[in-house]
Design a protein around this motif. Structure first.
Motif, PDB file in Angstrom:
ATOM      1  N   LEU A 128      -4.787 -21.588  35.005  1.00 27.04           N
ATOM      2  CA  LEU A 128      -4.451 -20.160  35.023  1.00 27.04           C
ATOM      3  C   LEU A 128      -3.470 -19.831  36.144  1.00 27.04           C
ATOM      4  O   LEU A 128      -2.635 -18.929  35.996  1.00 27.04           O
ATOM      5  N   LEU A 129      -3.552 -20.576  37.244  1.00 27.56           N
ATOM      6  CA  LEU A 129      -2.588 -20.368  38.322  1.00 27.56           C
ATOM      7  C   LEU A 129      -1.177 -20.756  37.864  1.00 27.56           C
ATOM      8  O   LEU A 129      -0.198 -20.052  38.161  1.00 27.56           O
ATOM      9  N   VAL A 130      -1.066 -21.864  37.107  1.00 29.50           N
ATOM     10  CA  VAL A 130       0.235 -22.254  36.560  1.00 29.50           C
ATOM     11  C   VAL A 130       0.742 -21.173  35.607  1.00 29.50           C
ATOM     12  O   VAL A 130       1.915 -20.778  35.652  1.00 29.50           O
ATOM     13  N   ARG A 131      -0.143 -20.677  34.752  1.00 33.02           N
ATOM     14  CA  ARG A 131       0.247 -19.610  33.817  1.00 33.02           C
ATOM     15  C   ARG A 131       0.741 -18.382  34.577  1.00 33.02           C
ATOM     16  O   ARG A 131       1.758 -17.782  34.206  1.00 33.02           O
TER      17      ARG A 131
ATOM     18  N   LEU B 104       1.235 -18.462  26.458  1.00 34.57           N
ATOM     19  CA  LEU B 104       0.680 -19.274  27.538  1.00 34.57           C
ATOM     20  C   LEU B 104      -0.841 -19.143  27.602  1.00 34.57           C
ATOM     21  O   LEU B 104      -1.543 -20.109  27.927  1.00 34.57           O
ATOM     22  N   GLY B 105      -1.356 -17.949  27.309  1.00 33.87           N
ATOM     23  CA  GLY B 105      -2.805 -17.763  27.337  1.00 33.87           C
ATOM     24  C   GLY B 105      -3.506 -18.638  26.319  1.00 33.87           C
ATOM     25  O   GLY B 105      -4.506 -19.303  26.628  1.00 33.87           O
ATOM     26  N   LYS B 106      -2.984 -18.662  25.091  1.00 29.38           N
ATOM     27  CA  LYS B 106      -3.595 -19.501  24.053  1.00 29.38           C
ATOM     28  C   LYS B 106      -3.432 -20.976  24.388  1.00 29.38           C
ATOM     29  O   LYS B 106      -4.324 -21.788  24.124  1.00 29.38           O
ATOM     30  N   MET B 107      -2.300 -21.324  24.987  1.00 30.20           N
ATOM     31  CA  MET B 107      -2.081 -22.721  25.337  1.00 30.20           C
ATOM     32  C   MET B 107      -3.063 -23.164  26.424  1.00 30.20           C
ATOM     33  O   MET B 107      -3.599 -24.285  26.369  1.00 30.20           O
ATOM     34  N   VAL B 108      -3.338 -22.308  27.391  1.00 29.88           N
ATOM     35  CA  VAL B 108      -4.323 -22.631  28.425  1.00 29.88           C
ATOM     36  C   VAL B 108      -5.689 -22.864  27.790  1.00 29.88           C
ATOM     37  O   VAL B 108      -6.394 -23.832  28.120  1.00 29.88           O
ATOM     38  N   ASN B 109      -6.083 -21.981  26.874  1.00 31.40           N
ATOM     39  CA  ASN B 109      -7.381 -22.134  26.214  1.00 31.40           C
ATOM     40  C   ASN B 109      -7.482 -23.459  25.475  1.00 31.40           C
ATOM     41  O   ASN B 109      -8.505 -24.158  25.546  1.00 31.40           O
ATOM     42  N   MET B 110      -6.427 -23.809  24.748  1.00 30.21           N
ATOM     43  CA  MET B 110      -6.461 -25.051  23.968  1.00 30.21           C
ATOM     44  C   MET B 110      -6.449 -26.277  24.877  1.00 30.21           C
ATOM     45  O   MET B 110      -7.157 -27.264  24.632  1.00 30.21           O
TER      46      MET B 110
END
Length: 550
Positions: free
Chosen positions: A497-500, A427-433
């Motif tokens: 980030l809140l969704v993550r 999820l972290g990498k997906m947020v960044n992308m």
């Protein structure tokens, strides 16, 4: 992302240096620069070459939209008495597909700039000898000879280049050439339609040498790796490196929409380390695909293929072209909604249908005398350069940017994160992308593949026909723009980030399902198969063998 053309040429040049092709009394010094992340100082480079007593500046992998900038810099080098050569897709494609020398290439020749067409594996050594001897020819045309890639020097970039790219990624081509006939493509007319490959041993050498310096992420630049005839031995070698030797390998590859029909391909891709896959979807309208000679794209196969990639936890990037003859603002908006709801694609990249020099589309329009934009800067696939039968140029370009806004809404990015949680993708990498694609397209207003985190603007570097903006006006505007952009990016980052955070704390996140993630035997009921008559024909063709089997 680093330039693979630059990496390939750097590897070849370093091989020439190690073999002392100019004689034992001459040292070859090779410097690599990538202007997407480095400011170029012609005076400094010219000073080094002058001090050495000989040298050549090579502009590598120059695409059509980059050709004007290459010429701007080349003029400065020529004014300083430095030899210049320009190669890449614009020179190669134009010489391959058009009769005679086009005006911009003739201008280069008139300035004493060398034009290099084709690949350099069989030609770089001669070019260096001629440069050292002061006997450079106006044109080096190697288009008729496509070199064997087995055992040739590997693509390589020095560490100081890689640190300037995202994620310490490097690139290599496992093969060149594509068997398909897409009319908008330049690759088949420059690199050919016959598969030429590096060996599995070559690929292992590339991976091992990069792993030794801490580089584990690779973009394999083959236009269609699924049609590389040695895909299986290459994957087998990479699987052994991962599973036997414990090497960390992360791969990004490009494939076609029928790759899931190749036995073992996707399963071995996952074991070999494929974490990202780019697929040229182009359209969900069969008539548009047929018009572009992209017969291999069958919309009835899209869901099965995409779900197969999701089965190995791959992030899916897909290309979508806007500007096929039947496209209108309304049909494009409809198709984006269908894709969002029915196909498990993570990132959709939009491109304007562009008659790139070197493509069949450009060749036909030029032969017919159809008006095309004279400014090569605009041939970047996100500007409109010719007319459309149903849209004005302004409406076409507006439709293109509306597509980015329609796909990268917060609501849909939230859905992409839910799907990532369900398919066990970071999820972290997906947020960044997601943040990168959203901000570059809708905040920076450029194509995400053209940008990075921070755009560095050099006040004194502009196209020659544009005035230099005074410092008192330039810096306040630049600072205000930077502030506004960061406020917008920060706000969106906080929402994502809140969704993550919520997904990480939700024990049921892995059970999320929606229509796109749900295999169904009743594909004929999907909007993708009912939106046009051509789509309905595709649905009937898919369902016919299922009905016969029953």
């Amino acid at each position: 992302m680093p330039s693979n053309s630059l990496a390939a040429l750097y590897g070849l040049a370093m091989d020439c240096a190690s073999r002392q092709v100019l004689g034992t009394d001459t040292e070859i010094i090779v410097d690599a620069y990538d202007e997407t992340n480095t400011r170029i100082w012609p005076d400094r480079i010219a000073r080094d070459i002058t001090a050495a007593g000989a040298g050549l500046v090579g502009f590598v992998g120059v695409q059509s939209n980059q050709f004007p900038r290459a010429m701007d810099l080349a003029r400065r080098f020529r004014a300083l008495g430095i030899g210049v050569a320009i190669g890449g897709f614009h020179v190669s494609g134009t010489l391959a597909m058009l009769p005679g020398i086009t005006p911009e290439l003739q201008e280069a020749k008139d300035l004493g700039i060398v034009l290099y067409a084709g690949e350099a594996e069989d030609g770089l050594e001669d070019l260096l000898r001629d440069a050292a001897g002061g006997t450079l020819r106006p044109v080096y045309n190697h288009m008729a000879s496509l070199p064997n890639l087995s055992g040739v020097p590997i693509p390589w970039l020095p560490a100081d280049r890689l640190v300037r790219t995202a994620g310490r990624m490097t690139t290599f081509d496992a093969g060149r050439g594509c068997p398909f006939q897409c009319s908008f493509c330049t690759i088949i007319n420059v690199q050919g339609r016959v598969s030429r490959r590096r060996t599995a041993g070559d690929v292992e050498t590339i991976v091992r040498q990069n792993a030794a310096r801490g580089v584990h992420s690779f973009f394999i630049t083959d236009d269609n790796f699924a049609r590389n005839k040695d895909w299986e031995p290459i994957f087998d070698r990479l699987i052994a490196l991962r599973e036997r030797d414990g090497l960390t390998i992360k791969l990004t590859i490009q494939v076609d929409t029928l790759c899931h029909r190749i036995p073992r391909f996707i399963e071995k891709a996952g074991r070999a380390g494929v974490v990202r896959v780019f697929i040229g979807l182009e359209s969900i309208n069969p008539d548009s695909l047929l018009a572009a000679k992209k017969k291999q794209n069958r919309i009835a196969e899209y869901r099965d293929m995409l779900l197969a990639w999701k089965g190995i936890r791959a992030v899916i990037w897909a290309g979508y072209i806007i500007g096929f003859p039947a496209d209108t603002p309304e049909t494009v908006a409809r198709d984006i909604r269908i894709i969002q709801n029915e196909l498990p694609i993570d990132f959709l990249e939009f491109f304007v249908l562009t008659p790139l020099p070197g493509s069949e589309d450009h060749q036909k329009l030029a032969a017919a005398g159809v008006a095309m934009d004279a400014d090569l800067n605009r041939y970047d696939t996100f500007h409109v350069v010719t007319d459309h039968p149903l849209m004005t140029r302004a409406a076409w370009e507006r439709t293109y940017w509306d597509a980015w806004r329609a796909y990268y809404t917060f609501g849909h990015m939230r859905t992409v994160l839910y799907r990532a949680a369900a398919t066990r993708i970071s999820l972290g990498k997906m947020v960044n992308m997601l943040l990168s694609f959203w901000s570059l397209s809708l905040v920076e207003h450029t194509h995400p593949l053209e940008g990075g985190y921070l755009r560095r603007r050099v006040r004194t570097e502009r196209r020659p026909e544009l005035p230099i903006v005074p410092a008192w006006r330039f810096w306040p505007v630049a600072a205000a723009g930077l502030l506004v952009k960061h406020v917008r990016m920060g706000t969106m980052a906080a929402r994502l980030l809140l969704v993550r955070h919520r997904l990480k704390r939700d024990p049921a996140a892995g059970a999320y399902r929606d229509l796109a993630l749900t295999p169904t035997g009743n594909d004929g009921a999907l909007a993708m198969f009912t939106s046009t008559e051509a789509a309905r024909r595709a649905a009937r063709a898919k369902l016919r063998p299922l009905a016969a089997a029953r």
